[in-house]
Scaffold this motif. Structure first.
Motif, PDB file in Angstrom:
ATOM      1  N   LYS A 132       0.846  -1.266  -0.091  1.00 59.74           N
ATOM      2  CA  LYS A 132       0.015  -0.126  -0.232  1.00 59.74           C
ATOM      3  C   LYS A 132       0.659   1.316  -0.088  1.00 59.74           C
ATOM      4  N   ALA A 133       0.459   2.339  -0.708  1.00 57.21           N
ATOM      5  CA  ALA A 133       1.104   3.533  -0.775  1.00 57.21           C
ATOM      6  C   ALA A 133       1.204   4.079   0.649  1.00 57.21           C
ATOM      7  N   ARG A 134      -0.057   3.906   1.453  1.00 57.61           N
ATOM      8  CA  ARG A 134       0.105   4.520   2.925  1.00 57.61           C
ATOM      9  C   ARG A 134      -0.293   3.434   3.787  1.00 57.61           C
ATOM     10  N   ILE A 135       0.308   3.730   5.047  1.00 58.09           N
ATOM     11  CA  ILE A 135      -0.186   2.710   6.090  1.00 58.09           C
ATOM     12  C   ILE A 135      -0.131   3.547   7.359  1.00 58.09           C
ATOM     13  N   GLN A 136      -0.913   3.112   8.302  1.00 54.10           N
ATOM     14  CA  GLN A 136      -1.055   3.756   9.647  1.00 54.10           C
ATOM     15  C   GLN A 136      -0.094   3.140  10.577  1.00 54.10           C
ATOM     16  N   VAL A 137       0.718   3.855  11.144  1.00 52.12           N
ATOM     17  CA  VAL A 137       1.808   3.494  12.080  1.00 52.12           C
ATOM     18  C   VAL A 137       1.871   3.786  13.350  1.00 52.12           C
ATOM     19  N   GLY A 138       0.827   4.626  13.799  1.00 50.64           N
ATOM     20  CA  GLY A 138       0.652   5.008  15.075  1.00 50.64           C
ATOM     21  C   GLY A 138      -0.664   5.985  15.055  1.00 50.64           C
TER      22      GLY A 138
END
Length: 279
Positions: A132-138
């Protein structure tokens, strides 16, 4: 072609066809014409499965290739230039619900022109699983912390990459069509495919060797060159299916010829003559 393909069955069927035609009294010139026709039809079938057939499809494919491989610098930057920096991160923009950033190692917004294209091809060559181009990391209060995890380029660089892809899009299929049209002039191609054929011809992406035509077992060899054929198992599989399918078509023709059907040397058509009932 720069691909590992199995022509053994197809070559056997072509040899059987030549033998069948000789056995029916066909001359050398007629058998050579039959081999040219069958070669042209094979090349045309391969061109058909490579695509794209229209400019719209080519554009979608080029756009998809760009978005699959790189991320594009967001247009909604609202943090101080060059962004709030941490040792290995650059924050790009903040909204009510998100804070978005990129690792500095993935920030390639300084690239343009050929250097951007070289980076793009390098990323493609890694053959990594899609991500994915963007992921949630926090999470930061109500804000999700979002990481752009693909190599990031500017919109201008992305447009340049897409334009470069479009310039070559369709030339691989066109190289096969150049062989097809040589032997089967009536082969139908779309206007987009036809527009790509001159460039493929100038680039020497297809070659035909007819030296084997004047031997006891006439043969034609054609070669197609293109990066799209390198390390591309999906395309290899498509082409192999065409080769196998052509072998089955030839087997059906041989079966009909054995039952007295006629062979049309210019088109490869096999048909049974109509008989008239007599009283």
């Amino acid at each position: 072609m720069n691909a590992t393909l199995d022509y053994s069955v197809l070559n056997k069927r072509l040899s059987d066809l030549a033998g069948a035609l000789f056995g029916r009294g066909s001359g050398d010139g007629e058998v050579q014409q039959a081999l040219k026709t069958e070669t042209g039809q094979l090349a045309g079938r391969i061109g058909d499965v490579i695509g794209p057939k229209t400019k719209a499809r080519a554009t979608r494919r080029a756009t998809g290739a760009v978005f699959k491989t790189v991320a594009i610098l967001p247009s909604e930057l609202n943090l101080d230039e060059p962004g709030v920096q941490h040792p290995d991160w650059t924050w790009l923009y903040a909204s009510k619900g998100a804070l978005v950033g990129v690792k500095n190692s993935d920030d390639h917004t300084g690239l343009e022109g050929q250097s951007a294209m070289d980076f793009f091809r390098g990323e493609q060559g890694k053959n990594l699983p899609p991500k994915k181009a963007r992921i949630q990391v926090g999470q930061r209060g109500k804000q999700r912390i979002i990481q752009i995890q693909k190599g990031m380029v500017t919109r201008t660089a992305a447009n340049s990459i897409q334009s470069s892809i479009m310039g070559k899009m369709g030339q691989l299929g066109a190289a096969f069509y150049n062989v097809a049209i040589r032997y089967v002039p009536r082969k139908k191609v779309t206007s987009f495919q036809a527009s790509r054929m001159p460039a493929a011809e100038r680039a020497g992406k297809s070659r035909v060797d007819e030296q084997g035509m004047n031997t006891p077992e006439p043969a034609i060899t054609f070669t197609v060159f293109g990066k799209g054929l390198e390390n591309n198992p999906n395309l290899d599989a498509k082409i192999q299916r065409v080769i196998d399918g052509t072998g089955r078509i030839l087997q059906a023709k041989l079966s009909k010829l054995a039952r007295g059907a006629k062979y049309v040397f210019e088109t490869g058509q096999v048909y049974f003559e109509k008989t008239e009932d007599t009283l």
